[in-house]
Design a protein around this motif. Structure first.
Motif, PDB file in Angstrom:
ATOM      1  N   UNK A 218      64.372  25.458  66.363  1.00  0.00           N
ATOM      2  CA  UNK A 218      62.984  25.843  66.151  1.00  0.00           C
ATOM      3  C   UNK A 218      62.586  25.394  64.752  1.00  0.00           C
ATOM      4  N   UNK A 219      61.376  24.848  64.643  1.00  0.00           N
ATOM      5  CA  UNK A 219      60.877  24.432  63.328  1.00  0.00           C
ATOM      6  C   UNK A 219      59.374  24.676  63.270  1.00  0.00           C
ATOM      7  N   UNK A 220      58.818  24.607  62.077  1.00  0.00           N
ATOM      8  CA  UNK A 220      57.381  24.770  61.900  1.00  0.00           C
ATOM      9  C   UNK A 220      56.756  23.428  61.555  1.00  0.00           C
ATOM     10  N   UNK A 221      55.591  23.193  62.141  1.00  0.00           N
ATOM     11  CA  UNK A 221      54.874  21.934  61.975  1.00  0.00           C
ATOM     12  C   UNK A 221      53.448  22.269  61.545  1.00  0.00           C
ATOM     13  N   UNK A 222      52.950  21.604  60.525  1.00  0.00           N
ATOM     14  CA  UNK A 222      51.571  21.801  60.087  1.00  0.00           C
ATOM     15  C   UNK A 222      50.734  20.657  60.635  1.00  0.00           C
ATOM     16  N   UNK A 223      49.737  21.008  61.472  1.00  0.00           N
ATOM     17  CA  UNK A 223      48.918  19.962  62.091  1.00  0.00           C
ATOM     18  C   UNK A 223      47.838  19.461  61.126  1.00  0.00           C
ATOM     19  N   UNK A 224      47.026  18.526  61.585  1.00  0.00           N
ATOM     20  CA  UNK A 224      46.019  17.887  60.738  1.00  0.00           C
ATOM     21  C   UNK A 224      44.992  18.879  60.184  1.00  0.00           C
ATOM     22  N   UNK A 225      44.751  19.973  60.921  1.00  0.00           N
ATOM     23  CA  UNK A 225      43.792  20.983  60.455  1.00  0.00           C
ATOM     24  C   UNK A 225      44.441  22.012  59.533  1.00  0.00           C
TER      25      UNK A 225
ATOM     26  N   UNK B 287      49.715  26.076  61.179  1.00  0.00           N
ATOM     27  CA  UNK B 287      51.169  25.997  61.323  1.00  0.00           C
ATOM     28  C   UNK B 287      51.538  26.365  62.759  1.00  0.00           C
ATOM     29  N   UNK B 288      52.303  25.492  63.396  1.00  0.00           N
ATOM     30  CA  UNK B 288      52.744  25.716  64.771  1.00  0.00           C
ATOM     31  C   UNK B 288      54.263  25.818  64.795  1.00  0.00           C
ATOM     32  N   UNK B 289      54.775  26.761  65.584  1.00  0.00           N
ATOM     33  CA  UNK B 289      56.221  26.820  65.825  1.00  0.00           C
ATOM     34  C   UNK B 289      56.511  25.897  66.993  1.00  0.00           C
ATOM     35  N   UNK B 290      57.502  25.048  66.824  1.00  0.00           N
ATOM     36  CA  UNK B 290      57.868  24.083  67.857  1.00  0.00           C
ATOM     37  C   UNK B 290      59.380  24.105  68.038  1.00  0.00           C
ATOM     38  N   UNK B 291      59.824  23.506  69.127  1.00  0.00           N
ATOM     39  CA  UNK B 291      61.255  23.367  69.384  1.00  0.00           C
ATOM     40  C   UNK B 291      61.555  21.888  69.553  1.00  0.00           C
TER      41      UNK B 291
END
Length: 126
Positions: free
Chosen positions: A52-59, A62-66
């Motif tokens: 699991x990691x966190x991703x910051x999108x263009x806006x 912060x999204x949690x993703x796998x």
């Protein structure tokens, strides 16, 4: 009398360290690309466990993703996706698949069927 003294600011230039840059380029070249299937039926071999990691999108959200490493058609990829909230989500299906395989994804094979209606993709692990 009492005036502000201004200094001319000069931009500091940094020379390229070619050895360091060469190593970075070699590492990037060896990094597997992301697998982003659009539609179809694929045989997938899991090469690692999910992380699991966190991703910051263009806006800036912060999204949690796998993600985990997979082999598809004899090529290695990183498969990354959002973390769904149900067992029917791709994440939920992969969690259930791991549970059925003694709590592990690594070394397992499964088929994923992807349907695409043009707006969203539907993933089914069979």
């Amino acid at each position: 009398k009492g005036g502000l003294k201004t200094e001319k600011m000069e931009t500091v230039k940094q020379l390229v360290n070619y050895q360091t840059e060469s190593k970075k380029l070699a590492e990037a070249q060896n990094r597997p690309e992301f697998w982003n299937p659009k539609e179809g039926k694929f045989e997938v071999f899991a090469l690692s466990e999910m992380e699991v990691y966190e991703y910051t999108d263009a806006e800036g959200a912060v999204q949690r993703r796998a993600k985990f490493s997979v082999e598809v058609s004899k090529k290695t990829y990183v498969w990354s996706f959002g973390i769904g909230q149900t067992k029917a989500s791709l994440y939920g299906q992969l969690v259930e698949h791991a549970i059925k395989n003694n709590g592990k994804l690594t070394g397992t094979k499964f088929t994923v069927v992807i349907k695409n209606d043009g707006k969203k993709r539907d993933f089914t692990i069979v």
